[in-house]
Design a protein around this motif. Structure first.
Motif, PDB file in Angstrom:
ATOM      1  N   LEU A 277       1.010  -1.167   0.024  1.00  8.82           N
ATOM      2  CA  LEU A 277      -0.005  -0.071  -0.086  1.00  8.82           C
ATOM      3  C   LEU A 277       1.128   1.126   0.030  1.00  8.82           C
ATOM      4  CD1 LEU A 277      -2.770  -0.940   2.660  1.00  8.82           C
ATOM      5  CD2 LEU A 277      -2.976  -0.825   0.175  1.00  8.82           C
ATOM      6  N   ALA A 278       1.734   1.333   0.715  1.00 10.47           N
ATOM      7  CA  ALA A 278       2.859   2.521   0.794  1.00 10.47           C
ATOM      8  C   ALA A 278       3.795   2.550  -0.663  1.00 10.47           C
ATOM      9  CB  ALA A 278       3.985   2.150   1.828  1.00 10.47           C
ATOM     10  N   ALA A 279       3.891   1.589  -1.092  1.00  6.80           N
ATOM     11  CA  ALA A 279       4.624   1.800  -2.423  1.00  6.80           C
ATOM     12  C   ALA A 279       3.414   2.320  -3.464  1.00  6.80           C
ATOM     13  CB  ALA A 279       5.118   0.511  -2.956  1.00  6.80           C
ATOM     14  N   ARG A 280       2.032   1.929  -3.439  1.00  9.38           N
ATOM     15  CA  ARG A 280       1.445   2.355  -4.329  1.00  9.38           C
ATOM     16  C   ARG A 280       1.041   3.869  -4.105  1.00  9.38           C
ATOM     17  NH1 ARG A 280      -3.490  -0.113  -6.686  1.00  9.38           N
ATOM     18  NH2 ARG A 280      -5.146   1.065  -7.320  1.00  9.38           N
ATOM     19  N   PHE A 281       1.043   4.168  -2.711  1.00  7.90           N
ATOM     20  CA  PHE A 281       0.993   5.800  -2.464  1.00  7.90           C
ATOM     21  C   PHE A 281       2.058   6.658  -2.881  1.00  7.90           C
ATOM     22  CE2 PHE A 281       0.501   9.157   0.828  1.00  7.90           C
ATOM     23  CZ  PHE A 281      -0.688   9.845   0.389  1.00  7.90           C
ATOM     24  N   ARG A 282       3.528   6.028  -2.732  1.00  9.59           N
ATOM     25  CA  ARG A 282       4.420   6.735  -3.449  1.00  9.59           C
ATOM     26  C   ARG A 282       4.316   6.979  -4.792  1.00  9.59           C
ATOM     27  NH1 ARG A 282       7.075   3.342   0.341  1.00  9.59           N
ATOM     28  NH2 ARG A 282       7.745   4.344   2.365  1.00  9.59           N
ATOM     29  N   ALA A 283       4.189   5.847  -5.493  1.00 10.03           N
ATOM     30  CA  ALA A 283       4.044   6.138  -6.751  1.00 10.03           C
ATOM     31  C   ALA A 283       2.856   7.165  -7.321  1.00 10.03           C
ATOM     32  CB  ALA A 283       3.719   4.797  -7.506  1.00 10.03           C
ATOM     33  N   GLY A 284       1.878   7.017  -6.812  1.00 10.38           N
ATOM     34  CA  GLY A 284       0.750   8.005  -6.926  1.00 10.38           C
ATOM     35  C   GLY A 284       1.169   9.329  -6.661  1.00 10.38           C
ATOM     36  N   LEU A 285       1.986   9.457  -5.457  1.00  6.53           N
ATOM     37  CA  LEU A 285       2.484  10.811  -5.345  1.00  6.53           C
ATOM     38  C   LEU A 285       3.335  11.531  -6.368  1.00  6.53           C
ATOM     39  CD1 LEU A 285       2.831  10.210  -1.038  1.00  6.53           C
ATOM     40  CD2 LEU A 285       1.316  12.143  -2.380  1.00  6.53           C
ATOM     41  N   THR A 286       4.150  10.728  -6.672  1.00  4.56           N
ATOM     42  CA  THR A 286       5.196  11.012  -7.666  1.00  4.56           C
ATOM     43  C   THR A 286       4.474  11.404  -8.890  1.00  4.56           C
ATOM     44  OG1 THR A 286       6.727   9.415  -6.819  1.00  4.56           O
ATOM     45  CG2 THR A 286       7.340  10.116  -8.957  1.00  4.56           C
ATOM     46  N   GLU A 287       3.479  10.464  -9.348  1.00  7.51           N
ATOM     47  CA  GLU A 287       2.589  11.106 -10.681  1.00  7.51           C
ATOM     48  C   GLU A 287       2.122  12.349 -10.329  1.00  7.51           C
ATOM     49  OE1 GLU A 287      -0.299   8.152 -11.660  1.00  7.51           O
ATOM     50  OE2 GLU A 287       1.338   6.495 -11.808  1.00  7.51           O
ATOM     51  N   LEU A 288       1.771  12.737  -9.175  1.00  7.20           N
ATOM     52  CA  LEU A 288       1.045  13.967  -8.949  1.00  7.20           C
ATOM     53  C   LEU A 288       2.224  15.130  -8.775  1.00  7.20           C
ATOM     54  CD1 LEU A 288      -1.523  13.150  -6.269  1.00  7.20           C
ATOM     55  CD2 LEU A 288      -1.850  13.526  -8.642  1.00  7.20           C
ATOM     56  N   GLY A 289       3.411  14.977  -8.759  1.00  4.98           N
ATOM     57  CA  GLY A 289       4.461  15.720  -8.810  1.00  4.98           C
ATOM     58  C   GLY A 289       5.022  16.049  -7.366  1.00  4.98           C
ATOM     59  N   HIS A 290       4.726  15.217  -6.556  1.00  6.41           N
ATOM     60  CA  HIS A 290       5.341  15.390  -5.018  1.00  6.41           C
ATOM     61  C   HIS A 290       6.377  14.393  -4.972  1.00  6.41           C
ATOM     62  CE1 HIS A 290       1.823  17.721  -4.373  1.00  6.41           C
ATOM     63  NE2 HIS A 290       0.895  16.852  -4.500  1.00  6.41           N
ATOM     64  N   ALA A 291       7.466  14.646  -3.997  1.00  2.00           N
ATOM     65  CA  ALA A 291       8.517  13.749  -3.819  1.00  2.00           C
ATOM     66  C   ALA A 291       8.561  13.184  -2.374  1.00  2.00           C
ATOM     67  CB  ALA A 291       9.604  14.762  -4.125  1.00  2.00           C
ATOM     68  N   PRO A 292       7.848  12.148  -2.097  1.00  2.00           N
ATOM     69  CA  PRO A 292       7.973  11.261  -0.895  1.00  2.00           C
ATOM     70  C   PRO A 292       9.498  10.968  -0.558  1.00  2.00           C
ATOM     71  CG  PRO A 292       6.924   9.747  -2.413  1.00  2.00           C
ATOM     72  CD  PRO A 292       7.149  11.082  -3.347  1.00  2.00           C
ATOM     73  N   VAL A 293       9.611  10.824   0.696  1.00  2.00           N
ATOM     74  CA  VAL A 293      10.896  10.162   1.154  1.00  2.00           C
ATOM     75  C   VAL A 293      10.992   8.713   0.490  1.00  2.00           C
ATOM     76  CG1 VAL A 293      12.219   9.550   3.246  1.00  2.00           C
ATOM     77  CG2 VAL A 293      10.828  11.554   3.318  1.00  2.00           C
ATOM     78  N   PRO A 294      12.153   8.360  -0.068  1.00  5.54           N
ATOM     79  CA  PRO A 294      12.049   7.528  -0.846  1.00  5.54           C
ATOM     80  C   PRO A 294      12.407   6.157   0.353  1.00  5.54           C
ATOM     81  CG  PRO A 294      14.317   8.366  -0.943  1.00  5.54           C
ATOM     82  CD  PRO A 294      13.359   9.357  -0.344  1.00  5.54           C
ATOM     83  N   GLY A 295      12.318   4.660  -0.090  1.00  9.31           N
ATOM     84  CA  GLY A 295      12.414   3.718   0.625  1.00  9.31           C
ATOM     85  C   GLY A 295      11.168   2.810   0.808  1.00  9.31           C
TER      86      GLY A 295
END
Length: 348
Positions: A277-295
């Motif tokens: 679920l976290a990976a899905r959220f990070r991918a979606g955030l990146t598509e929206l132009g945001h930069a989540p903490v990687p990992g």
């Protein structure tokens, strides 16, 4: 897993905030209601059952891979850490990460006679040296969900002779943990362990127990508790039970139901679920132009996005804002639909 979770949880919001507080399963809610009714009715045993405390202790021990004899129960991580801080000799060096949660840091600082060193999280192992008495850190950082490089820390501590205190409050319940690999672990129960506040666990390795004084011991710390009711405790429990704090029975009756649920599902399965679920959220955030903490943590943090928390709350999405960081944390009761709902709100 889905059927079991569906029978136990029915949140009325898109709840992505377990790093702050976990949800109680239905079985735990019923247990605390039953004890509360007994307290109200004046029934025998209404104050609570220490058997429930020991059941919670044993369940936690199985979850983190140690014997129940190595587990002490309490009410807060800060008290457990303070006990360890009090055991250090004056001038001892303690190494901690910068930005570590205050409950892990403050008990060492307020001593006033310890050498406390705060270093970047990724520099912890390099900072441990021959003069280090203790290295203390969280396995998963509260602020941004980063997972510490624990193998490197363990190797550095072993080479220098330092002890390790690990706070597993943000990881126990979703990230596999071998508590026996550390001198001490402390864990708040009210997050991923799905217990209420008032439950916390301290594990103490057998060799570390030799230098830890049971400063807040009462009768429950005695080898024979009910023979230690009056006067000083003459013989402390040989196990880590000597460090028990008087338990909140309402909390521990709940914990005795919540922890076995995690055992039934299995930490490995929960880890796979949460991190997907976290990976899905990070991918979606990146598509929206945001930069989540990687990992690959089950906790997702987005620097600079904390200001969107009120907007998410109005839309029924519960997350946390910390120091300008938006933090979403996933657990077994979350789904792909929860992730997509949060992304939909953030997309505007």
């Amino acid at each position: 897993m889905d059927s079991l979770v569906g029978a136990e949880f029915a949140p009325k919001s898109t709840y992505l905030n377990t790093s702050t507080c976990g949800l109680l399963p239905r079985r735990a809610v019923e247990a605390v209601k039953e004890l509360a009714d007994e307290l109200a009715d004046g029934r025998p045993g209404g104050s609570g059952d220490f058997g429930a405390v020991d059941a919670a202790r044993a369940s936690f021990a199985r979850l983190v891979g140690v014997s129940g004899e190595r587990v002490a129960v309490g009410g807060s991580v800060a008290v457990h850490v303070a006990l360890i801080a009090a055991s250090l000799p004056p001038g001892a060096e303690v190494v901690l990460p910068e930005g570590e949660f205050s409950s892990v840091v403050t008990p060492f600082v307020v001593r006033g006679d310890l050498k406390v060193r705060l270093v970047p999280l990724d520099g912890i192992a390099d900072a441990v040296g021959a003069g280090t008495a203790l290295v203390a850190l969280s396995s998963v950082q509260s602020k941004d969900g980063r997972i510490a490089d624990l193998p490197s820390v363990r190797a550095a501590a072993a080479a220098s002779g330092a002890r390790i205190l690990l706070d597993a409050s943000q990881s126990a319940g979703w990230l596999p943990l071998d508590a026996g690999a550390y001198d001490y672990t402390v864990t708040a129960g009210f997050k991923y362990l799905l217990c209420p506040r008032g439950t916390s666990f301290l594990t103490v390795a057998a060799e570390a127990q030799e230098s830890l004084v049971p400063l807040h011991a009462g009768l429950l710390g005695g080898e024979d508790p009910w023979g230690s009711t009056y006067g000083p405790v003459e013989e402390f429990a040989a196990s880590a039970r000597r460090y028990d704090e008087p338990p909140s029975y309402l909390s521990y009756h709940t914990a005795a139901q919540s922890l076995p649920l995690l055992e039934e599902i299995g930490i490995e399965a929960i880890h796979a679920h949460n991190t997907a679920l976290a990976a899905r959220f990070r991918a979606g955030l990146t598509e929206l132009g945001h930069a989540p903490v990687p990992g690959d943590s089950g906790v997702v943090a987005v620097p600079g996005l904390g200001g969107r928390q009120p907007e998410l709350a109005r839309a029924g999405v519960v997350v946390t804002a910390r120091a300008g960081i938006l933090r979403a944390s996933f657990h077994l009761y979350n789904s792909d639909a929860d992730v997509d709902r949060a992304l939909d709100v953030l997309s505007g």
